[in-house]
Enzyme design. Structure first.
Site, short mmCIF file in Angstrom:
data_model
loop_
_atom_site.label_atom_id
_atom_site.label_comp_id
_atom_site.label_asym_id
_atom_site.label_seq_id
_atom_site.Cartn_x
_atom_site.Cartn_y
_atom_site.Cartn_z
N LYS A 169 60.90 21.25 -24.04
CA LYS A 169 60.14 20.01 -23.85
C LYS A 169 60.27 19.53 -22.42
O LYS A 169 61.36 19.14 -22.00
CB LYS A 169 60.60 18.89 -24.79
N CYS A 210 70.59 14.79 -9.63
CA CYS A 210 71.79 14.39 -10.36
C CYS A 210 73.05 14.62 -9.52
O CYS A 210 74.02 13.89 -9.66
CB CYS A 210 71.88 15.15 -11.66
N GLU A 224 73.77 18.79 -18.93
CA GLU A 224 73.88 18.64 -17.48
C GLU A 224 73.34 17.24 -17.17
O GLU A 224 72.15 17.01 -17.26
CB GLU A 224 73.09 19.75 -16.79
N GLU A 230 74.49 5.45 -11.29
CA GLU A 230 73.56 6.38 -10.69
C GLU A 230 72.24 5.67 -10.44
O GLU A 230 71.64 5.13 -11.37
CB GLU A 230 73.35 7.56 -11.65
#
Lengths: 328, 289, 475
Positions: free
Chosen positions: C182, C290, C256, C387
């Site tokens: 997806k 990331c 991850e 983040e």
């Protein structure tokens, strides 16, 4: 050890006096400059080389590059006829197009200066002479100085000297410093003016970017007006990453001392595409103040015709061919 | 006239010391035939908390030791177990309700297992790590590193071999452990903690709690300063295992899942009990002049 | 100040790309209509609607999983490794042949600069397929067993749409698994083009299935009982939800997730390269990375100098049209992400940190955020802990190596870190102490198919890339 540049607004004379007290102090200063990571520097240069310079920007860059060329012949077989033809081309690189600018200078051996001067007159195109036992620099100091004085006397506007690479590589930095300072003094004319001094490092022999950074600062402290990569007689000659490191040096030197120094990559730049990459690097690393023939030069011979060819393509919309440009 | 025997108090092992449970609770330990053997300390959530603090404190030093040194220390533990073999045989026999002969085999296997894992300390990096030939001027190396503080719910059935087979792989690579022993069969674990205390294993590297995985486990599974959990002690209890795995997700603990039934610990282990509690670190550096 | 050397626009042509008005799902080797609703994907640089894309329902996901299972049982698991390898090589070659098309489409749908999609994303995509192709018939040498897991459900993010697809699909297929993937809601188009590439490569139907959609579609996939493996790249919050949802199952999982990487600059660093590394670390891909070096830890003695150099360098960054070949920083991927970046930036200012943004003219339409650096940041600031996933750098200082390591590790994340110093032994010591899965020493944001990637702590578990990346798809 903390790697540092002199503080901003450093007094240049004081700084020079300070770091040149002895070989040890000079060594400490030069080795205290921040290091250069080879992979990172080359990656940065490669990235700058991917800039896409098109249309108006390309037209600007081509004309600027032509104006920055030190049209060079440094051969044992050079004759008055050869250098005169080159001088003529320097003034009018593209006889078919009067809007084409002149180059910055003609660069020859000292004994050819007078011949070149006859052709150039007061055209505004400078005469540069290589001196100091070019290209190896292996001669006694008084001979190097005499070589320089002869060239200035014959009418050279600019002196391209070579450093003693042997002295540099063996760590005798003060000797290199003093030679540059002495040659700069020998550039003086009786009327109080002085020929501009370009200091050639022969970076292909110095090998590391750390050395390029150190020698750049050494030459600037010793009074160089320009720092120059190569003689053109050693491979590799100019490369984009070496020029990048030198551009960082002149940028940082001005930041620290307020004094601006020019940069001249020489040898190996043969295509307009390459020249544009250098201009992009000048623009983005040192800044636009250096986008001027007074502060950036290309030491080249075949480069000029490619610049002209590309320029013609820009103005006519057609691809041109080598037969349409002079081979002097 | 018979001599009045001096009975042992079984305590927890935390940070290299033997405290009672802070809760003051203990529970009756019965032998294989249902006879009273001893009272064991019943670890509470606060004991688990203290053990995690001790394990975290010990992690830097333990993981920072050379692999050779960790190997020597684990081998030393095996030596001392061998030295105390009769005591372990007795503990296993009573805990597991088996005869001295079978119990002796369990102890031998446990000592051998420890020796096997001790030898891995300075080899696992070579087996699991490697240089990576990246397409560029870079030195690139991947090496395994311990994941940190590992909660071990030790097997309920195999009181010594199962214990050693779950604790040794955790600590040999540099992790520190908070262990919840078999609830019903804690005595070999207590004896083992006495061996640890008299070997060269630094305090806090292994902390052993006697008590119920079902009550202490959730606190460890949900503890945000625990990096990983081995759920082997709740094998065959899927609802509890799932609950613990859900709690472990709060800080993304590495989870070694509970099997459907406790395995046969005499089988030769694979590397999984070590690799499940290892991270791979990859370091890049330019190659230039 | 205007520049005498103003680069003229140098737009990459869009003509190589053909975007259809609407897209279905790729199931069992064919494009099929979804049973549910559809959504629009937009060009974040212009807000132009690019296409209508099917939003996969749970029935669609079920169809896809069944197709993958059939392909696994009947074809893919029976194929020799050497044959699987040839399919992957074929895909890699087609990716190279269609690289310009993929790069342009990626930049249009994602907003990233064409120079990155062209020079980084797409070449790496091909490289990952090449690398894992070669493993397919050599698995017995890798040390993780040779038996595939079965059907993998893979959910990927929007920051590197095609590259994350490659990280997921290449090792899965090499190991003999089939996949249902997806793509992210805002960036489905290159995955759908990849589906065409699978057709072009004659990949057996059902080996790769692409189900577009948003969070609910991803959840349906992850929770589907017919999958054996979940591979997810995305936020830590969703990663935790996935870890909870697979609890008690036998599904294998790799995650991850997020990061808040420290980029540590010592006073003896190669300063110009360090500045490049800082810039690359946080402004590459608009900071939608990331492993971005979002916390600059700079030694106090050189902090002022480094910051001045950084700002001077940031002023040369060219922000704008992603398709312009000279663009360094493109568009923020979505309105939602832009809102998030703005929110955290205003929190940073409210908490007393000082913001400086590179002087640049931002386009009037589309989603944009100027490269920004916050100084005066402490570990207590939210912008030092959370983040941001945007072009926003937080600068902290340190005095000693121990303090640098302590601050670097003082985060629940542990994905990556950077260290800059000319002293070799210091690099090795600091790299050893950093609790992060990837440590870049005197470089940053480098990726390679042979190099494992993945985090410690709340940055997830498992590794992607390299020999290690095979472990997630074998037993």
């Amino acid at each position: 050890m903390t790697a540092t540049y002199p503080a901003r607004g450093a007094d240049l004379d004081g700084l020079v006096a300070d770091v040149t007290r002895s070989d040890a102090t000079l060594r400490r200063f030069l080795h205290g400059l921040p290091g250069v990571d080879q992979v990172g520097a080359e990656a940065r240069a490669a990235a700058l080389g991917t800039r896409s310079i098109k249309t108006t920007a390309k037209a600007f860059a081509l004309d600027l590059a032509i104006r920055m060329v030190d049209l060079t012949t440094l051969e044992g077989q050079d004759t008055p006829g050869k250098v005169r033809a080159l001088a003529a081309k320097a003034m009018r690189p593209d006889p078919a197009d009067p809007t084409c600018p002149s180059v910055a200078a003609v660069c020859v051996y000292p004994d050819m200066v007078a011949d070149v001067k006859q052709v150039l007159g007061d055209s505004g195109v400078h005469i540069a002479a290589v001196a100091t036992a070019f290209p190896s620099g292996r001669a006694a100091m008084d001979i190097k100085l005499a070589d320089t004085r002869d060239a200035v006397e014959a009418g050279a506007d600019e002196i391209d000297m070579v450093i003693d690479r042997g002295a540099f590589l063996s760590g005798r930095y003060l000797q290199v410093f003093e030679e540059i300072a002495a040659v700069r003094e020998a550039c003086a004319r009786p009327d109080g003016t002085s020929a501009h001094l370009k200091v050639i490092f022969e970076t292909g022999e110095l090998q590391t970017y750390d050395n390029v950074r150190r020698v750049s600062w050494l030459a600037m402290l010793a009074g160089a007006h320009f720092i120059k990569t190569s003689t053109g007689k050693v491979q590799p000659a100019a490369t984009l990453p070496v020029t990048l490191v030198m551009l960082e040096a002149v940028r940082d030197f001005r930041e620290a001392t307020g004094r601006m120094v020019g940069v001249k990559p020489a040898g190996g730049i043969r295509t307009a595409k390459d020249a544009v990459k250098y201009l992009v690097t000048v623009n983005e690393v040192a800044g636009q103040d250096w986008l001027d023939p007074d502060w950036f030069r290309f030491g080249a011979s075949t480069l000029l015709n490619d610049l002209l060819m590309q320029r013609t393509k820009m103005t006519t919309g057609r691809y041109s061919g080598p037969d349409y440009f002079t081979l002097d | 006239m018979t001599r009045l025997d001096v009975r042992k108090t079984y305590k927890l092992y935390i940070d290299g010391a033997f405290p009672r449970s802070e809760s003051g609770h203990s529970y009756e330990v019965l032998d294989g035939k249902g006879r009273f053997v001893a009272n064991a300390a019943l670890a509470s959530r606060k004991d688990a908390r203290d053990a995690v603090v001790a394990a975290r404190k010990a992690f830097g030093g333990w993981s920072g030791r050379t692999a050779y040194n960790r190997a020597q220390i684990l081998y030393r533990v095996a030596e001392i177990m061998e030295d105390r073999r009769p005591q372990f045989v007795d503990a296993v026999a009573r805990a597991e309700g088996i005869g001295d002969g079978p119990a002796g085999k369990v102890v031998d296997a446990s000592i051998d297992r420890l020796v096997w894992y001790a030898g891995w300390a300075d080899k696992i990096t070579q087996v699991l790590g490697n240089a990576n030939p990246v397409a560029g001027p870079f030195f690139n190396l991947s090496t395994p590193e311990p994941t940190g503080v590992v909660a071990v719910l030790a097997p309920q059935g195999s009181s010594l071999l199962g214990l050693v087979s779950t604790v040794a792989p955790v600590i040999v690579t540099g992790n520190t452990a908070v262990v919840v022993s078999s609830y019903a069969r804690p005595l070999p674990a207590v004896t083992f903690s006495e061996v640890l205390a008299t070997s060269d294993v630094p305090g806090g590297v292994v902390n052993i709690l006697t008590g119920d995985a079902a009550t202490v486990g959730p606190w460890l599974a949900g503890h945000m300063d625990v990096n990983a959990i081995d759920l082997g002690g709740v094998a065959g209890r899927p609802a509890l295992a799932t609950e613990l795995e859900v709690a472990a997700a709060d800080n993304l603990k590495r989870v070694r899942r509970a099997p459907a039934a406790e395995p046969d610990w005499t089988d030769e282990p694979d590397l999984g009990a070590m690799t499940d509690f290892l991270e791979t670190k990859t370091v890049w550096h330019p190659i230039g002049l | 100040m205007s520049n005498v050397f103003e680069y003229a626009p140098a737009p990459e042509s869009r003509s190589i790309v053909e975007i259809k008005p609407s897209y279905g799902l790729f199931i069992g080797g064919e494009f099929v209509d979804g049973g549910g609703a559809s959504f629009k994907t937009v060009n974040p640089a212009t807000e132009e609607v690019l296409a209508e894309v099917a939003e996969g329902s749970s029935e669609d996901v079920d169809r896809a999983v069944k197709a993958a299972r059939r392909a696994y049982d009947k074809v893919w698991s029976k194929l020799s490794g050497a044959e699987r390898a040839k399919y992957l090589y074929r895909i890699a070659r087609i990716i190279q042949e269609r690289s310009r098309e993929l790069a342009v489409l990626e930049s249009i749908d994602n907003g990233k600069p064409i120079k990155e999609s062209r020079d980084v994303d797409v070449p790496l995509v091909a490289a990952y397929f090449f690398y894992y192709a070669g493993w397919a018939d050599k698995l017995e040498y890798a040390g993780f067993g040779t038996t595939p897991l079965g059907v993998a459900g893979q959910v990927i993010p929007w920051n590197f749409p095609l590259l994350m697809l490659a990280w997921k699909i290449a090792p899965a297929l090499a190991c003999g698994n089939t996949v249902v993937l997806k793509p992210a809601e805002t960036t489905p188009l290159t995955a759908l083009l990849f589906a065409e590439i699978c057709q072009q490569a004659d990949l057996p139907p059902g080996v790769v299935n692409i189900v577009t959609g948003a969070g609910a579609t991803g959840q349906a996939l992850v929770e589907h009982e017919g999958i054996d493996k979940v591979a997810f790249t995305g936020s830590t919050a969703v990663g935790k939800a996935i870890a909870r949802s697979v609890a008690g199952t036998r599904k294998r999982v790799t995650l991850e997730l997020g990061g808040k990487a420290a980029n540590i600059v010592f006073d003896d660093a190669p300063i110009d390269q360090a500045v490049e590394g800082i810039v690359n670390g946080i402004f590459f891909n608009q900071g939608h990375v990331c492993c971005a070096g979002s916390r600059l830890l700079v030694q106090e003695s050189v902090a002022e100098d480094v910051l001045e150099r950084l700002k001077r360098r940031m002023a040369t960054l060219r922000v704008g049209d992603p398709l312009d070949k000279n663009t360094d920083v493109g568009a923020i991927n979505s309105a939602a992400q832009l809102a998030r970046i703005r929110e955290l930036s205003s929190v940073g200012e409210a908490e007393g940190a000082e913001a400086w943004s590179a002087p640049c003219d931002l386009p009037s339409t589309g989603f944009w955020f100027a490269p920004t650096v916050f100084t005066g940041v402490t570990q207590a600031h939210r912008i030092a802990r959370e983040e941001i996933f945007g072009p926003v750098l937080s600068v902290l200082t340190f005095r000693t190596p121990a303090e640098a390591v302590e601050k670097a590790n003082n985060t629940p994340f542990g994905l990556s870190a950077g260290v800059w110093t000319d002293k070799g032994s210091r690099i090795l010591k600091i790299a050893d102490k950093l609790r992060a899965g990837v440590v870049w020493a005197n470089t940053f944001n480098k990726f390679d198919p042979t190099s494992p990637f993945g985090g410690y702590k709340e940055s997830g578990y498992g590794r992607e890339g390299g020999r290690h990346g095979l472990e997630a798809y074998l037993r």
